[in-house]
Design a protein around this motif. Structure first.
Motif, PDB file in Angstrom:
ATOM      1  N   GLU A 357       0.794  -0.796   0.006  1.00  0.00           N
ATOM      2  CA  GLU A 357      -0.092   0.282  -0.089  1.00  0.00           C
ATOM      3  C   GLU A 357       1.159   1.131   0.059  1.00  0.00           C
ATOM      4  OE1 GLU A 357      -3.213   0.079   3.276  1.00  0.00           O
ATOM      5  OE2 GLU A 357      -4.149  -1.756   2.618  1.00  0.00           O
ATOM      6  N   ALA A 358       1.794   0.911  -0.602  1.00  0.00           N
ATOM      7  CA  ALA A 358       3.049   2.493  -0.167  1.00  0.00           C
ATOM      8  C   ALA A 358       2.817   3.385  -1.805  1.00  0.00           C
ATOM      9  CB  ALA A 358       4.818   1.852  -0.206  1.00  0.00           C
ATOM     10  N   LEU A 359       2.464   4.189  -0.982  1.00  0.00           N
ATOM     11  CA  LEU A 359       2.038   5.184  -2.222  1.00  0.00           C
ATOM     12  C   LEU A 359       3.088   5.913  -3.964  1.00  0.00           C
ATOM     13  CD1 LEU A 359      -0.556   5.869  -3.758  1.00  0.00           C
ATOM     14  CD2 LEU A 359      -0.058   8.434  -2.391  1.00  0.00           C
ATOM     15  N   ALA A 360       4.251   5.766  -3.177  1.00  0.00           N
ATOM     16  CA  ALA A 360       5.342   6.312  -4.556  1.00  0.00           C
ATOM     17  C   ALA A 360       5.367   4.982  -5.556  1.00  0.00           C
ATOM     18  CB  ALA A 360       6.669   6.458  -3.529  1.00  0.00           C
ATOM     19  N   PRO A 361       5.666   3.279  -5.024  1.00  0.00           N
ATOM     20  CA  PRO A 361       6.111   3.254  -5.981  1.00  0.00           C
ATOM     21  C   PRO A 361       4.741   3.271  -7.267  1.00  0.00           C
ATOM     22  CG  PRO A 361       5.807   2.261  -3.474  1.00  0.00           C
ATOM     23  CD  PRO A 361       5.985   3.334  -3.108  1.00  0.00           C
ATOM     24  N   LEU A 362       3.307   2.780  -6.405  1.00  0.00           N
ATOM     25  CA  LEU A 362       2.174   2.521  -7.189  1.00  0.00           C
ATOM     26  C   LEU A 362       2.141   3.182  -8.364  1.00  0.00           C
ATOM     27  CD1 LEU A 362      -0.467   1.885  -4.866  1.00  0.00           C
ATOM     28  CD2 LEU A 362       0.645   0.092  -6.386  1.00  0.00           C
ATOM     29  N   ARG A 363       2.336   4.705  -7.850  1.00  0.00           N
ATOM     30  CA  ARG A 363       2.078   5.810  -8.537  1.00  0.00           C
ATOM     31  C   ARG A 363       3.678   5.418  -9.644  1.00  0.00           C
ATOM     32  NH1 ARG A 363       1.511  11.637  -4.854  1.00  0.00           N
ATOM     33  NH2 ARG A 363       1.843  12.174  -7.386  1.00  0.00           N
ATOM     34  N   ASN A 364       4.497   5.503  -8.927  1.00  0.00           N
ATOM     35  CA  ASN A 364       5.789   5.551 -10.117  1.00  0.00           C
ATOM     36  C   ASN A 364       5.123   4.061 -11.237  1.00  0.00           C
ATOM     37  OD1 ASN A 364       6.909   7.447  -8.600  1.00  0.00           O
ATOM     38  ND2 ASN A 364       8.640   6.877  -7.904  1.00  0.00           N
ATOM     39  N   LEU A 365       5.020   2.987 -10.900  1.00  0.00           N
ATOM     40  CA  LEU A 365       4.843   1.791 -12.260  1.00  0.00           C
ATOM     41  C   LEU A 365       3.799   1.932 -12.635  1.00  0.00           C
ATOM     42  CD1 LEU A 365       4.965  -0.839 -12.448  1.00  0.00           C
ATOM     43  CD2 LEU A 365       3.733  -1.602 -10.679  1.00  0.00           C
ATOM     44  N   ALA A 366       2.596   2.868 -11.904  1.00  0.00           N
ATOM     45  CA  ALA A 366       1.157   3.121 -13.160  1.00  0.00           C
ATOM     46  C   ALA A 366       1.958   4.153 -13.936  1.00  0.00           C
ATOM     47  CB  ALA A 366       0.255   3.534 -12.169  1.00  0.00           C
ATOM     48  N   ARG A 367       2.561   5.189 -13.729  1.00  0.00           N
ATOM     49  CA  ARG A 367       3.589   5.656 -14.791  1.00  0.00           C
ATOM     50  C   ARG A 367       3.952   4.901 -15.675  1.00  0.00           C
ATOM     51  NH1 ARG A 367       4.689   9.094  -9.959  1.00  0.00           N
ATOM     52  NH2 ARG A 367       3.243  11.027 -10.244  1.00  0.00           N
ATOM     53  N   LEU A 368       4.719   4.564 -14.862  1.00  0.00           N
ATOM     54  CA  LEU A 368       5.399   3.186 -16.382  1.00  0.00           C
ATOM     55  C   LEU A 368       5.045   2.726 -17.159  1.00  0.00           C
ATOM     56  CD1 LEU A 368       8.548   2.830 -16.694  1.00  0.00           C
ATOM     57  CD2 LEU A 368       8.213   0.410 -15.160  1.00  0.00           C
ATOM     58  N   MET A 369       3.676   2.010 -16.370  1.00  0.00           N
ATOM     59  CA  MET A 369       2.629   1.547 -17.376  1.00  0.00           C
ATOM     60  C   MET A 369       2.194   2.307 -18.854  1.00  0.00           C
ATOM     61  SD  MET A 369       3.040  -1.544 -16.627  1.00  0.00           S
ATOM     62  CE  MET A 369       4.692  -1.508 -16.430  1.00  0.00           C
ATOM     63  N   GLU A 370       1.893   4.378 -17.795  1.00  0.00           N
ATOM     64  CA  GLU A 370       0.948   4.569 -18.965  1.00  0.00           C
ATOM     65  C   GLU A 370       2.549   4.674 -20.303  1.00  0.00           C
ATOM     66  OE1 GLU A 370      -1.131   7.159 -16.195  1.00  0.00           O
ATOM     67  OE2 GLU A 370       0.749   7.878 -16.347  1.00  0.00           O
ATOM     68  N   ASN A 371       3.470   4.850 -20.077  1.00  0.00           N
ATOM     69  CA  ASN A 371       4.588   5.345 -20.852  1.00  0.00           C
ATOM     70  C   ASN A 371       4.624   4.240 -21.684  1.00  0.00           C
ATOM     71  OD1 ASN A 371       5.241   7.398 -19.037  1.00  0.00           O
ATOM     72  ND2 ASN A 371       7.063   6.698 -18.344  1.00  0.00           N
ATOM     73  N   MET A 372       4.171   2.934 -20.975  1.00  0.00           N
ATOM     74  CA  MET A 372       4.542   1.901 -21.913  1.00  0.00           C
ATOM     75  C   MET A 372       3.230   1.467 -23.073  1.00  0.00           C
ATOM     76  SD  MET A 372       6.640  -0.679 -19.196  1.00  0.00           S
ATOM     77  CE  MET A 372       6.537  -2.080 -19.950  1.00  0.00           C
ATOM     78  N   SER A 373       2.052   2.249 -22.428  1.00  0.00           N
ATOM     79  CA  SER A 373       0.768   2.449 -23.325  1.00  0.00           C
ATOM     80  C   SER A 373       0.175   0.931 -22.629  1.00  0.00           C
ATOM     81  CB  SER A 373       0.772   2.191 -24.752  1.00  0.00           C
ATOM     82  OG  SER A 373       1.206   3.356 -25.264  1.00  0.00           O
ATOM     83  N   ARG A 374      -0.288   0.541 -21.592  1.00  0.00           N
ATOM     84  CA  ARG A 374      -0.282  -0.436 -21.068  1.00  0.00           C
ATOM     85  C   ARG A 374      -1.753   0.140 -20.572  1.00  0.00           C
ATOM     86  NH1 ARG A 374       4.489  -3.911 -19.393  1.00  0.00           N
ATOM     87  NH2 ARG A 374       2.925  -4.892 -18.370  1.00  0.00           N
ATOM     88  N   TRP A 375      -2.552   1.166 -20.749  1.00  0.00           N
ATOM     89  CA  TRP A 375      -3.882   1.245 -19.807  1.00  0.00           C
ATOM     90  C   TRP A 375      -4.031   1.090 -19.065  1.00  0.00           C
ATOM     91  CZ3 TRP A 375      -2.563   6.707 -20.253  1.00  0.00           C
ATOM     92  CH2 TRP A 375      -1.725   6.593 -20.999  1.00  0.00           C
ATOM     93  N   ARG A 376      -5.092  -0.334 -18.981  1.00  0.00           N
ATOM     94  CA  ARG A 376      -5.732  -0.753 -18.748  1.00  0.00           C
ATOM     95  C   ARG A 376      -5.272  -1.321 -16.537  1.00  0.00           C
ATOM     96  NH1 ARG A 376     -10.508  -1.518 -18.361  1.00  0.00           N
ATOM     97  NH2 ARG A 376     -10.495  -1.927 -20.670  1.00  0.00           N
ATOM     98  N   GLU A 377      -3.446  -1.880 -17.344  1.00  0.00           N
ATOM     99  CA  GLU A 377      -2.362  -1.833 -15.898  1.00  0.00           C
ATOM    100  C   GLU A 377      -2.389  -0.276 -15.202  1.00  0.00           C
ATOM    101  OE1 GLU A 377       0.692  -4.521 -16.796  1.00  0.00           O
ATOM    102  OE2 GLU A 377      -0.424  -4.502 -18.929  1.00  0.00           O
ATOM    103  N   ALA A 378      -2.054   0.924 -15.735  1.00  0.00           N
ATOM    104  CA  ALA A 378      -2.594   1.916 -15.594  1.00  0.00           C
ATOM    105  C   ALA A 378      -3.467   2.408 -14.297  1.00  0.00           C
ATOM    106  CB  ALA A 378      -1.689   2.875 -16.370  1.00  0.00           C
ATOM    107  N   ALA A 379      -4.932   2.074 -15.081  1.00  0.00           N
ATOM    108  CA  ALA A 379      -5.942   2.530 -15.009  1.00  0.00           C
ATOM    109  C   ALA A 379      -6.035   1.373 -13.356  1.00  0.00           C
ATOM    110  CB  ALA A 379      -6.923   1.947 -15.025  1.00  0.00           C
ATOM    111  N   ASP A 380      -5.398   0.604 -12.999  1.00  0.00           N
ATOM    112  CA  ASP A 380      -5.417  -0.754 -12.124  1.00  0.00           C
ATOM    113  C   ASP A 380      -5.203  -0.277 -11.034  1.00  0.00           C
ATOM    114  OD1 ASP A 380      -7.856  -2.350 -13.434  1.00  0.00           O
ATOM    115  OD2 ASP A 380      -6.665  -3.904 -14.193  1.00  0.00           O
TER     116      ASP A 380
END
Length: 568
Positions: A357-380
């Protein structure tokens, strides 16, 4: 009026009350290979689409709160937010370091208080040579080494195509404090200059570009020789700061600089521990010491985007202490900067296994998914982050963005509304809501959202571009054209603005004007495929119109019969 830091670097003095917007640092960092004069990057760029109000900058808000609370930082909303970040594993980043303990936050605010005290006593001096500001030279060098070394951190002003000044890259604390103290002039390097504007000035004055830059500094600098505005409250202010620092037990430089590494990287657990000597940390008596010291060494190349140099140091830091979350986050960012996204993903997943539940790695991984155009995973991932911190508007903003990319506008509308509720004064949030409503077919509410966004930030042209599209779809062609022309006047180098104007003109049957607008868009951005397609469509319409006109003319002539011979 301007200062020279060496033979190439020019410094101007700007009024912090009049420079109201700032540009993203990427404009500077992403163009370091462009032609330069000293530290000044010389490129053509458009300021209007990317400029944001300085008043919304987190550091500016923080400094205003600090002054309002009479320097009792524990009473500020920023302190509460930072402490919340410690609790949920999302430390606030300042000067490249995560404030991941209450002790680190306390030391950080003490740094800001000492900076405020120094500026109130000595005025604002050029930070490149810290010896010009004796009190802060000693303090900064020990507390935040990366702040004293010059380079990009000292470049704070950009000059756009109209000769307007914007803040860029560095100096957030200094300009915010100067504004609150009522100082009239802040010395700053010129970090970014519009190439066409500088060449025009050089041609007008018949001088070289280097000489023109010096003339620009003279021309644009504040017309005053006194940087400081003495007020009756100066002595009281200094006494209040001194008292506050004394209560915190960090007035003396020695008390703050007991660690040989940046204080913001220290992690305190359990009972407060007595500070070790710098020599003990340099020897690295424990694995945690070694990890912190290696991460501090990586700080300089990491902040300069030299990820190939930072990554090995951060890898070593993690090998000594796998629980060093800040080192892991910086290592993941380094891998992403080296275009190794899968390595970055592995590091962030490892962090989330330890702290789900650490917010910083969640946000960083979500941004990484955005950069890789993996939008479903980013949304989750953003949804997971929103559960950890439901009041964070950026999580809902990113959820809405991801669902727009997934072409699910109703989900995007729901997330965007939540973002607007949490940040009602943010123009970009209202613009995103307008886009989601537009995609869902709700034109009336979409128009209202775009108008709200445009009213909140008149220099932000995106909502006005979208508003012109909505007005055109509502068959209000005249309003649409006037709105689109206003956007073009604000941002004349914006290719998409000319493209949208051309589309609206074409829909109203004004094909000649539409062709001109599309050709302008293509000149500005030859890769804008939409403009090429629309230009071809407009030209087909023009050819069809010409053929139809000729056919009508021939039919009229046939109906009238041959013209009678003229009598002589």
């Amino acid at each position: 009026m301007s200062d020279r830091r060496n033979s190439c670097d020019v410094v101007l003095r700007f009024d912090p009350h009049r420079v109201t917007h700032e540009l993203p640092g990427q404009l500077f960092f992403h163009n370091l290979d462009a032609p330069r004069i000293g530290v000044s990057v010389i490129i053509d760029f458009e300021s209007a689409p990317v400029a944001v109000p300085i008043a919304k900058n987190a550091v500016d808000v923080e400094v205003r709160e600090l002054f309002s609370s009479r320097f009792d930082f524990r009473k500020t909303k920023t302190f509460a937010k930072m402490m919340r970040g410690v609790q949920i594993g999302d430390p606030t980043i300042r000067n490249g370091f995560g404030l991941n303990t209450e002790e680190a936050i306390r030391r950080y605010f003490s740094h800001v208080l000492k900076l405020t005290d120094s500026i109130s006593r000595h005025g604002l001096l050029n930070r490149l040579d810290p010896r010009r500001e004796p009190l802060m030279a000693e303090f900064d060098a020990a507390a935040f080494p990366t702040l004293v070394t010059g380079g990009a951190d000292d470049t704070g002003i950009a000059i756009d195509a109209n000769g307007e000044l914007f803040r860029i890259v560095g100096g957030n604390h200094r300009t915010a404090i100067a504004r609150e103290l009522g100082l009239r002039a802040v010395p700053s390097a010129i970090g970014l200059v519009h190439k066409t504007w500088l060449n025009a000035l050089a041609g007008q004055c018949r001088v070289s570009a280097e000489e023109a830059l010096s003339l620009a500094a003279e021309k644009l600098s504040v017309a005053t020789c006194d940087e400081r505005v003495e007020t009756q409250s100066t002595a009281e202010l200094q006494a209040t700061i001194s008292s506050r620092l004394a209560r915190e037990g960090i007035w003396g430089t020695r008390a703050y600089t007991s660690l040989s590494m940046p204080a913001g990287t220290q992690r305190i657990s359990g009972q407060a521990t007595s500070p070790q000597s710098p020599a003990a940390h340099r020897r690295g008596e424990t694995d945690e010491d070694k990890s912190l010291w290696l991460m501090a060494k990586a700080g300089w190349p990491f902040r300069r985007h030299q990820y190939d140099k930072a990554a090995p140091l951060l890898e070593a830091a993690l090998s000594h202490d796998p629980t060093n979350m800040q080192a892991a986050l910086q290592l993941a960012s380094s891998y992403a900067g080296l275009r190794q996204p899968h390595k970055a993903e592995d590091v962030l997943n490892d962090v989330l296994e330890r702290w789900p539940e650490a917010l910083a790695p969640l946000r960083n991984l979500a941004r990484l998914m955005e950069n890789m155009s993996r939008w479903r995973e980013a949304a989750d991932l953003w949804r997971r982050a929103a559960k950890v911190d439901p009041d964070e508007p950026n999580c809902h903003f990113r959820i809405a963005t991801a669902f727009l990319k997934l072409n699910e506008p109703l989900e995007a509308v729901d997330a965007a509304r939540k973002a607007v509720q949490r940040e009602p004064a943010n123009a970009r949030t209202h613009n995103l809501l307008g886009l989601a409503l537009l995609r869902s077919g709700d034109l009336q509410n979409s128009e209202a959202a775009f108008r709200k966004a445009a009213g909140l930030d008149p220099l932000y042209v995106e909502p006005q571009k979208h508003l012109s599209v909505v007005l055109n779809r509502l068959n209000r062609n005249g309003e649409a054209i006037s709105t689109a022309r206003k956007v073009v006047s604000i941002s004349p180098q914006d290719a998409s603005a000319h493209h949208i104007l051309g589309n609206i003109l074409a829909s109203g049957g004004r094909v000649v004007e539409a062709e001109t607008a599309q050709r302008k868009a293509i000149r500005l951005d030859p890769k804008l495929e939409r403009a090429h397609k629309q230009l071809e469509s407009v030209r087909k319409s023009m050819r069809f119109s010409q053929k139809a006109h000729a056919a009508v003319k021939r039919a009229a002539e046939f109906a009238l019969g041959p013209s009678p011979p003229q009598s002589h």
